[in-house]
Design a protein around this motif. Sequence first.
Motif, PDB file in Angstrom:
ATOM      1  N   LYS A   6     -13.581   4.959  -1.231  1.00 39.84           N
ATOM      2  CA  LYS A   6     -13.288   3.546  -0.676  1.00 39.84           C
ATOM      3  C   LYS A   6     -12.449   2.866  -1.081  1.00 39.84           C
ATOM      4  O   LYS A   6     -11.544   3.377  -0.829  1.00 39.84           O
ATOM      5  N   VAL A   7     -12.927   1.473   0.333  1.00 40.85           N
ATOM      6  CA  VAL A   7     -11.800   0.246  -0.138  1.00 40.85           C
ATOM      7  C   VAL A   7     -11.385  -1.070  -1.197  1.00 40.85           C
ATOM      8  O   VAL A   7     -13.009  -0.949  -1.351  1.00 40.85           O
ATOM      9  N   ASN A   8     -10.772  -1.212  -1.595  1.00 37.60           N
ATOM     10  CA  ASN A   8     -10.269  -2.171  -2.592  1.00 37.60           C
ATOM     11  C   ASN A   8     -10.950  -4.286  -1.790  1.00 37.60           C
ATOM     12  O   ASN A   8     -10.853  -4.571  -2.919  1.00 37.60           O
ATOM     13  N   VAL A   9     -10.350  -3.626  -0.646  1.00 35.23           N
ATOM     14  CA  VAL A   9     -10.227  -4.849   0.341  1.00 35.23           C
ATOM     15  C   VAL A   9     -10.733  -4.306   1.913  1.00 35.23           C
ATOM     16  O   VAL A   9     -10.579  -3.337   2.423  1.00 35.23           O
ATOM     17  N   CYS A  48     -18.111  -0.608   2.955  1.00 39.98           N
ATOM     18  CA  CYS A  48     -16.439   0.259   2.507  1.00 39.98           C
ATOM     19  C   CYS A  48     -16.138   0.094   0.943  1.00 39.98           C
ATOM     20  O   CYS A  48     -15.216   0.790   0.992  1.00 39.98           O
ATOM     21  N   LEU A  49     -16.803  -0.734   0.759  1.00 47.26           N
ATOM     22  CA  LEU A  49     -15.986  -1.709  -0.392  1.00 47.26           C
ATOM     23  C   LEU A  49     -16.358  -0.506  -1.802  1.00 47.26           C
ATOM     24  O   LEU A  49     -18.282  -0.681  -2.079  1.00 47.26           O
ATOM     25  N   ARG A  50     -15.303  -0.231  -2.255  1.00 47.90           N
ATOM     26  CA  ARG A  50     -15.856  -0.038  -3.530  1.00 47.90           C
ATOM     27  C   ARG A  50     -15.859  -1.205  -5.005  1.00 47.90           C
ATOM     28  O   ARG A  50     -16.220  -2.479  -4.569  1.00 47.90           O
ATOM     29  N   SER A  70     -15.574   6.510   4.219  1.00 46.98           N
ATOM     30  CA  SER A  70     -16.367   6.783   2.981  1.00 46.98           C
ATOM     31  C   SER A  70     -15.275   8.899   2.988  1.00 46.98           C
ATOM     32  O   SER A  70     -14.291   9.077   2.133  1.00 46.98           O
ATOM     33  N   GLU A  71     -15.720   8.734   4.746  1.00 48.32           N
ATOM     34  CA  GLU A  71     -14.791  10.583   4.846  1.00 48.32           C
ATOM     35  C   GLU A  71     -13.485  10.098   4.765  1.00 48.32           C
ATOM     36  O   GLU A  71     -12.571  11.858   3.961  1.00 48.32           O
ATOM     37  N   LEU A  72     -12.944   9.170   5.119  1.00 44.22           N
ATOM     38  CA  LEU A  72     -11.354   8.731   5.184  1.00 44.22           C
ATOM     39  C   LEU A  72     -10.497   9.087   4.082  1.00 44.22           C
ATOM     40  O   LEU A  72      -9.826   9.427   3.353  1.00 44.22           O
ATOM     41  N   ILE A  90      -6.491   0.280   2.729  1.00 41.09           N
ATOM     42  CA  ILE A  90      -7.480  -1.124   3.262  1.00 41.09           C
ATOM     43  C   ILE A  90      -7.860  -1.089   4.879  1.00 41.09           C
ATOM     44  O   ILE A  90      -7.830  -0.298   5.991  1.00 41.09           O
ATOM     45  N   LEU A  91      -9.121  -2.106   4.971  1.00 39.86           N
ATOM     46  CA  LEU A  91      -9.948  -1.612   5.756  1.00 39.86           C
ATOM     47  C   LEU A  91      -9.685  -3.328   7.144  1.00 39.86           C
ATOM     48  O   LEU A  91      -9.882  -3.800   6.294  1.00 39.86           O
ATOM     49  N   PHE A  92      -9.338  -2.769   8.063  1.00 41.10           N
ATOM     50  CA  PHE A  92      -9.129  -3.961   8.942  1.00 41.10           C
ATOM     51  C   PHE A  92      -9.687  -4.146  10.462  1.00 41.10           C
ATOM     52  O   PHE A  92      -9.891  -3.137  11.165  1.00 41.10           O
ATOM     53  N   HIS A  93     -10.725  -5.128  10.599  1.00 34.14           N
ATOM     54  CA  HIS A  93     -11.762  -5.115  11.674  1.00 34.14           C
ATOM     55  C   HIS A  93     -10.710  -4.807  13.356  1.00 34.14           C
ATOM     56  O   HIS A  93      -9.875  -6.751  13.039  1.00 34.14           O
TER      57      HIS A  93
END
Length: 327
Positions: free
Chosen positions: A209-212, A228-230, A202-204, A144-147
Amino acid sequence: MAKRIEFAANGGPEVLKYVDFTLRQPADNEVLVANKAIGINYIDTYVRSGLYPTPSLPSGLGTEAAGIVEKVGAGVTHINVGDRVVYAQSPLGAYSDYHCVAADKVAKLPDAISFEQAAASFLKGLTVYYLLHMTYQVKPGETILFHAAAGGVGKIACQWAKALGVKLIGTVGSAEKAAQAKRDGAWATINYQEEDIAKRVSELTNGEKVNVVYDSVGKSTWLASLDCLRPHGLMVSFGNASGPVTGVDLGILNQKGGLYVTRPSLGNYITTKKLLQHAANELFSMIASGAINVDVAPAQQFSLKDAVRAHQALESRVTSGSSLLIP
Ligand SMILES: NC(=O)c1ccc[n+]([C@@H]2O[C@H](COP(=O)([O-])OP(=O)(O)OC[C@H]3O[C@@H](n4cnc5c(N)ncnc54)[C@H](OP(=O)(O)O)[C@@H]3O)[C@@H](O)[C@H]2O)c1
């Protein structure tokens, strides 16, 4: 005479004044709490600045504190005088020696949780709880991506995600904050002052990419977050630290893959006494077990009368983790 922080006009931190005020008696459904530690939240800066308008001015500020129940209203049966409690959803005015709060918004503190730990974690921890379990149910092994991963909410999110086996990619504003987020359990970090967020995600994720995406930064990260989202991914926009997201053309959600967007708040997820109790128990057991550390650095524990300095520190992005006001 009791003291509290008040503001008579919206503006910068300097509008906050430390004043005498007359205590009122709790209503039938309320308790009066003698605050021992007060939580500082970024939302308090939106209220102070006028981004979130107050019902009237002058106004008190803050919705979160931990302390000891001093009086109970005639209709309150589950909370007693002397109980150690915490609350995060009070009317404005928690930046205060004492505050009247609806008894249904109060949770009793286990002995293992100090007032400081409770005030540092209740609003932010309940937020992480509903974000990771209710807005979107994260799964072990998922990325997941968390800002703002080194901030108050972010520090708890890193630790909670790690405990759930979730690979959290956290964005941060400096190398020191990147190191902090890694120590708190972030799987990877992105310094958004220097790196391209979408490219790094995308690289990581080997291009998957991520679902959320959990985005509390708002204006400055909105577009990158969508990238960043699928396809069919969920954008959770839950704050405005860089300014609010406005004027969105919904067509962009189609262009970027049929995306979903939600704009949640604690108030529309933790809506009942039962839900509050359940989420509080989950949070307290995470803290008591050591899975989540919410200790606040001495430099981020301000005297109540120094609320101006506390807001200046929060908005200038020098803080990491939670900050407190101590009456
Ligand atoms: N919707 C809800 O239910 C809910 C509940 C609680 C909190 N929130 C939101 O969650 C966010 C975090 O709250 P918090 O109290 O824990 O605050 P915080 O994360 O401790 O502080 C905000 C952080 O945002 C980052 N940031 C990015 N751009 C910024 C800018 N232009 N100006 C200032 N800061 C910027 C900074 O971290 P870097 O230096 O690393 O960039 C800063 O430390 C806030 O947006 C808040 O409104 C929402």
